[in-house]
Design a protein around this motif. Structure first.
Motif, PDB file in Angstrom:
ATOM      1  N   MET A   1       0.331  -1.122  -0.235  1.00 43.73           N
ATOM      2  CA  MET A   1      -0.041  -0.060  -0.318  1.00 43.73           C
ATOM      3  C   MET A   1       0.933   1.501   0.239  1.00 43.73           C
ATOM      4  O   MET A   1       1.712   1.630   0.614  1.00 43.73           O
ATOM      5  CB  MET A   1      -1.117  -0.044   1.088  1.00 43.73           C
ATOM      6  N   LEU A   2       0.204   2.095  -0.826  1.00 42.81           N
ATOM      7  CA  LEU A   2       0.631   3.326  -0.666  1.00 42.81           C
ATOM      8  C   LEU A   2       0.674   4.788  -0.273  1.00 42.81           C
ATOM      9  O   LEU A   2      -0.431   4.909   0.578  1.00 42.81           O
ATOM     10  CB  LEU A   2       0.280   4.298  -2.182  1.00 42.81           C
ATOM     11  N   THR A   3       1.294   5.436   0.444  1.00 46.87           N
ATOM     12  CA  THR A   3       1.229   6.236   1.862  1.00 46.87           C
ATOM     13  C   THR A   3       0.335   6.811   1.354  1.00 46.87           C
ATOM     14  O   THR A   3       0.862   7.793  -0.006  1.00 46.87           O
ATOM     15  CB  THR A   3       2.319   6.806   2.784  1.00 46.87           C
ATOM     16  N   GLU A   4      -0.079   7.951   1.883  1.00 46.10           N
ATOM     17  CA  GLU A   4      -0.581   9.456   1.492  1.00 46.10           C
ATOM     18  C   GLU A   4       0.296  10.358   0.329  1.00 46.10           C
ATOM     19  O   GLU A   4       0.266  10.878  -0.277  1.00 46.10           O
ATOM     20  CB  GLU A   4      -1.453  10.409   2.469  1.00 46.10           C
ATOM     21  N   GLN A   5       1.281  10.380   1.622  1.00 48.60           N
ATOM     22  CA  GLN A   5       2.608  10.995   1.066  1.00 48.60           C
ATOM     23  C   GLN A   5       3.122  10.431  -0.212  1.00 48.60           C
ATOM     24  O   GLN A   5       3.418  10.711  -1.008  1.00 48.60           O
ATOM     25  CB  GLN A   5       3.708  11.021   2.117  1.00 48.60           C
ATOM     26  N   GLU A   6       3.380   8.900  -0.713  1.00 47.88           N
ATOM     27  CA  GLU A   6       3.780   8.677  -1.315  1.00 47.88           C
ATOM     28  C   GLU A   6       2.692   9.262  -2.623  1.00 47.88           C
ATOM     29  O   GLU A   6       2.832   9.111  -3.430  1.00 47.88           O
ATOM     30  CB  GLU A   6       4.448   6.891  -0.943  1.00 47.88           C
ATOM     31  N   ARG A   7       1.555   8.377  -2.286  1.00 45.22           N
ATOM     32  CA  ARG A   7       0.470   8.883  -4.132  1.00 45.22           C
ATOM     33  C   ARG A   7       0.639  10.429  -4.179  1.00 45.22           C
ATOM     34  O   ARG A   7       1.117  11.344  -5.165  1.00 45.22           O
ATOM     35  CB  ARG A   7      -0.598   8.479  -2.890  1.00 45.22           C
ATOM     36  N   ALA A   8       1.140  11.351  -3.388  1.00 47.40           N
ATOM     37  CA  ALA A   8       1.787  12.778  -3.829  1.00 47.40           C
ATOM     38  C   ALA A   8       2.954  13.065  -4.585  1.00 47.40           C
ATOM     39  O   ALA A   8       3.218  13.609  -4.805  1.00 47.40           O
ATOM     40  CB  ALA A   8       1.577  13.596  -2.091  1.00 47.40           C
ATOM     41  N   ARG A   9       3.728  11.927  -3.778  1.00 47.90           N
ATOM     42  CA  ARG A   9       5.282  12.641  -4.516  1.00 47.90           C
ATOM     43  C   ARG A   9       5.029  12.250  -6.079  1.00 47.90           C
ATOM     44  O   ARG A   9       5.423  11.941  -6.965  1.00 47.90           O
ATOM     45  CB  ARG A   9       5.843  11.558  -3.262  1.00 47.90           C
ATOM     46  N   TYR A  10       4.530  10.910  -6.437  1.00 48.98           N
ATOM     47  CA  TYR A  10       4.919  10.607  -7.056  1.00 48.98           C
ATOM     48  C   TYR A  10       3.563   9.968  -8.124  1.00 48.98           C
ATOM     49  O   TYR A  10       3.172   9.943  -9.609  1.00 48.98           O
ATOM     50  CB  TYR A  10       4.640   8.198  -7.006  1.00 48.98           C
ATOM     51  N   ASN A  11       2.574  10.990  -7.716  1.00 46.20           N
ATOM     52  CA  ASN A  11       1.187  11.043  -8.330  1.00 46.20           C
ATOM     53  C   ASN A  11       1.759  11.699 -10.418  1.00 46.20           C
ATOM     54  O   ASN A  11       0.627  10.781 -11.116  1.00 46.20           O
ATOM     55  CB  ASN A  11       0.224  12.215  -8.091  1.00 46.20           C
ATOM     56  N   ARG A  12       2.437  12.604 -10.651  1.00 45.32           N
ATOM     57  CA  ARG A  12       2.823  12.812 -11.864  1.00 45.32           C
ATOM     58  C   ARG A  12       2.833  11.811 -12.663  1.00 45.32           C
ATOM     59  O   ARG A  12       2.945  11.189 -13.636  1.00 45.32           O
ATOM     60  CB  ARG A  12       3.540  14.303 -11.704  1.00 45.32           C
ATOM     61  N   GLN A  13       3.073  10.383 -12.251  1.00 43.73           N
ATOM     62  CA  GLN A  13       3.574   8.863 -12.962  1.00 43.73           C
ATOM     63  C   GLN A  13       2.838   8.039 -12.750  1.00 43.73           C
ATOM     64  O   GLN A  13       2.151   7.076 -13.785  1.00 43.73           O
ATOM     65  CB  GLN A  13       5.927   8.888 -12.618  1.00 43.73           C
ATOM     66  N   ILE A  14       2.059   8.332 -11.676  1.00 46.82           N
ATOM     67  CA  ILE A  14       0.845   7.821 -11.324  1.00 46.82           C
ATOM     68  C   ILE A  14      -0.009   7.550 -12.513  1.00 46.82           C
ATOM     69  O   ILE A  14      -0.906   7.038 -12.574  1.00 46.82           O
ATOM     70  CB  ILE A  14       0.348   7.613 -10.146  1.00 46.82           C
ATOM     71  N   MET A  15       0.196   8.906 -13.157  1.00 49.85           N
ATOM     72  CA  MET A  15      -0.602   9.425 -13.805  1.00 49.85           C
ATOM     73  C   MET A  15      -0.635   8.592 -15.513  1.00 49.85           C
ATOM     74  O   MET A  15      -1.719   8.177 -16.143  1.00 49.85           O
ATOM     75  CB  MET A  15      -1.023  10.304 -14.182  1.00 49.85           C
ATOM     76  N   PRO A  17      -0.165   6.419 -18.830  1.00 50.08           N
ATOM     77  CA  PRO A  17      -1.272   4.791 -18.599  1.00 50.08           C
ATOM     78  C   PRO A  17      -0.761   3.753 -18.296  1.00 50.08           C
ATOM     79  O   PRO A  17       0.677   3.667 -19.119  1.00 50.08           O
ATOM     80  CB  PRO A  17      -2.191   5.492 -20.027  1.00 50.08           C
ATOM     81  N   GLY A  18      -0.977   2.786 -17.694  1.00 44.38           N
ATOM     82  CA  GLY A  18      -0.956   1.703 -17.506  1.00 44.38           C
ATOM     83  C   GLY A  18       0.410   1.388 -15.994  1.00 44.38           C
ATOM     84  O   GLY A  18       1.059   0.493 -15.750  1.00 44.38           O
ATOM     85  N   TRP A  19       0.558   2.705 -15.726  1.00 45.80           N
ATOM     86  CA  TRP A  19       1.613   3.175 -15.117  1.00 45.80           C
ATOM     87  C   TRP A  19       0.969   2.553 -13.044  1.00 45.80           C
ATOM     88  O   TRP A  19       0.497   1.512 -12.204  1.00 45.80           O
ATOM     89  CB  TRP A  19       1.890   4.148 -14.126  1.00 45.80           C
ATOM     90  N   ASP A  20       0.184   3.248 -13.054  1.00 48.73           N
ATOM     91  CA  ASP A  20      -0.630   3.033 -11.456  1.00 48.73           C
ATOM     92  C   ASP A  20      -0.671   3.240 -10.937  1.00 48.73           C
ATOM     93  O   ASP A  20       0.646   2.911 -10.279  1.00 48.73           O
ATOM     94  CB  ASP A  20      -2.395   2.131 -12.450  1.00 48.73           C
ATOM     95  N   GLU A  21      -1.322   3.060  -9.892  1.00 45.90           N
ATOM     96  CA  GLU A  21      -0.927   2.846  -8.211  1.00 45.90           C
ATOM     97  C   GLU A  21       0.158   1.570  -7.928  1.00 45.90           C
ATOM     98  O   GLU A  21       0.443   1.191  -7.328  1.00 45.90           O
ATOM     99  CB  GLU A  21      -2.132   3.002  -7.138  1.00 45.90           C
ATOM    100  N   ALA A  22      -0.912   0.546  -8.589  1.00 46.81           N
ATOM    101  CA  ALA A  22      -0.528  -1.273  -8.528  1.00 46.81           C
ATOM    102  C   ALA A  22       1.062  -0.657  -9.639  1.00 46.81           C
ATOM    103  O   ALA A  22       2.181  -1.057  -8.855  1.00 46.81           O
ATOM    104  CB  ALA A  22      -0.728  -1.601  -9.792  1.00 46.81           C
ATOM    105  N   GLY A  23       1.618   0.340 -10.399  1.00 54.75           N
ATOM    106  CA  GLY A  23       3.006  -0.073 -10.772  1.00 54.75           C
ATOM    107  C   GLY A  23       4.319   0.698  -9.655  1.00 54.75           C
ATOM    108  O   GLY A  23       5.024  -0.010  -9.201  1.00 54.75           O
ATOM    109  N   GLN A  24       3.346   1.850  -8.365  1.00 54.22           N
ATOM    110  CA  GLN A  24       4.286   2.573  -8.359  1.00 54.22           C
ATOM    111  C   GLN A  24       4.421   1.527  -7.089  1.00 54.22           C
ATOM    112  O   GLN A  24       5.721   1.584  -6.425  1.00 54.22           O
ATOM    113  CB  GLN A  24       3.229   3.710  -7.678  1.00 54.22           C
ATOM    114  N   GLU A  25       3.662   0.877  -7.130  1.00 49.71           N
ATOM    115  CA  GLU A  25       3.851  -0.618  -5.331  1.00 49.71           C
ATOM    116  C   GLU A  25       4.647  -1.287  -5.699  1.00 49.71           C
ATOM    117  O   GLU A  25       5.663  -1.433  -5.223  1.00 49.71           O
ATOM    118  CB  GLU A  25       2.311  -0.560  -5.250  1.00 49.71           C
ATOM    119  N   LYS A  26       5.467  -1.292  -7.000  1.00 51.23           N
ATOM    120  CA  LYS A  26       5.984  -2.488  -7.468  1.00 51.23           C
ATOM    121  C   LYS A  26       7.367  -1.939  -7.439  1.00 51.23           C
ATOM    122  O   LYS A  26       8.397  -2.653  -7.151  1.00 51.23           O
ATOM    123  CB  LYS A  26       5.855  -3.267  -9.395  1.00 51.23           C
ATOM    124  N   LEU A  27       7.269  -0.942  -8.151  1.00 49.83           N
ATOM    125  CA  LEU A  27       8.485   0.317  -7.630  1.00 49.83           C
ATOM    126  C   LEU A  27       9.279   0.152  -5.997  1.00 49.83           C
ATOM    127  O   LEU A  27      10.122  -0.058  -5.923  1.00 49.83           O
ATOM    128  CB  LEU A  27       8.568   1.270  -7.950  1.00 49.83           C
TER     129      LEU A  27
END
Ligand code: ZN
Lengths: 242, 103
Positions: A1-15, A17-27
């Motif tokens: 799970m991403l924290t609120e801070q992480e959601r904010a920090r990585y927002n522009r790449q989570i946007m 297509p195909g990356w999403d929160e799931a991709g960010q969790e992989k990283l």
């Protein structure tokens, strides 16, 4: 799970297509070892850190010298004389406190490379063929991808090695130009950024990687060439007789 | 200067394009690409040496063996030593590459 801070920090790449929160969790769950905190290591470490690779291991055995600073932009002038791995840690933690940095101040050898690598993805940001061969050995023995880059002057090379599927470092390099090469900082900048791009795509399972291809950057004429490289069936490291 | 290429005297129009690594260009009057009237990578290399003798140090060591740090690509595909006599077609591209190692 991403924290609120992480959601904010990585927002522009989570946007993306195909990356999403799931991709960010992989990283976030990924582990990458960067061998070398110099010219190539500087951009690789910078972009992997800000992209949110959960665990980054930095391996280097040098101290920072004044003559490094035209290209090793991870290190400030004020850190001359410090260990490169410590300077790298300072910089990475300042860039992104949400990730973990591990540092090992040692020379990479055949004897220690497997312990250093464990099961981390391997980025080859070294400056000599012997160390690259060591990383190649670990990549082959552990079936881990190896993200290779090399530079000379305004020229650079990148390829991504997948054991069993692509040529290895020994297939590609029997020998290299000897001596201290000239290097303009922008060259490892370009090449290191492409290596980091390959790492991110590999972890995310996105796009097409530089498998069986060598990308050649001619900075003097601003040309990128891509050539097909082949496994050497007689390779000492990955050939059919090994 | 007008140069008569051997292929013209033979009546065929074979020409391949050889790409020279940046590092060697001091020895080729800074030319990055040269046209060759040759049929194989090996012949092209010989012709290149004839035109630019100073390039030899990048190709051969003191024992006159080809450096292992040199790689060859025909139309973007790597060829190994045993393929140096493989015929090429008109318009093919031979790409020389010198292995570099800086980081
Ligand atoms: Zn191999």
């Amino acid at each position: 799970m991403l924290t609120e801070q992480e959601r904010a920090r990585y927002n522009r790449q989570i946007m993306m297509p195909g990356w999403d929160e799931a991709g960010q969790e992989k990283l976030k769950n990924a582990k990458v070892m960067v061998a070398g905190a110099g010219g190539l290591g500087s951009p690789v470490l910078t972009y992997l850190a800000v992209a949110g690779i959960g665990k980054i291991r930095v391996v280097d055995c040098d101290v920072i010298e004044l003559s490094n600073l035209n290209r090793q932009m991870l290190h400030p002038d004020s850190n001359i004389g410090k260990l490169k791995v410590e300077s790298a840690r300072e910089r990475i933690e300042a860039l992104n406190p949400d990730i973990t940095v591990e540092t090992v101040n040692t020379k990479i050898t055949d004897g220690n490379v497997l312990d250093l690598v464990e099961d981390y993805l391997i980025v080859d940001a070294m400056d000599n063929l012997q160390a690259r061969y060591c990383l190649n050995k670990a990549s082959l023995e552990r079936s881990l991808p190896l993200f290779h880059g090399a530079v000379y002057g305004l020229e650079g090379r990148v390829t991504t090695i997948l054991p069993g599927e692509t040529p290895c470092i020994r297939c590609l390099y029997k020998d290299v130009l000897p001596g201290t090469p000239p290097v303009v900082g922008v060259t490892p900048g370009v090449i290191g950024c492409i290596q980091a791009t390959e790492v991110l795509k590999y972890i995310l399972g996105m796009g097409k990687l530089l498998y069986n291809r060598l990308l050649i950057f001619d900075g003097l004429n601003t040309i990128f060439n891509k050539v097909k490289i082949k496994k050497d069936p007689n390779c000492d490291a990955c050939g059919s007789s090994v | 200067m007008h140069v008569v290429h051997p292929y013209k005297t033979r009546g065929t129009r074979m020409s391949i394009n050889v790409k020279i690594p940046m590092i060697m260009r001091k020895e080729t009057d800074w030319q990055g690409e040269v046209e060759m009237p040759c049929c194989t990578p090996e012949e092209s290399l010989d012709e290149l040496l004839k035109r630019f003798p100073a390039i030899k140090k990048w190709i051969y060591n003191k024992q006159d063996e080809m450096w292992d740090r040199l790689q060859f690509y025909v139309n973007g595909e790597q060829i190994h030593n045993h393929e140096m006599k493989r015929p090429m077609k008109d318009g093919d591209e031979l790409f020389l590459l010198l292995n570099i190692c800086g980081g």
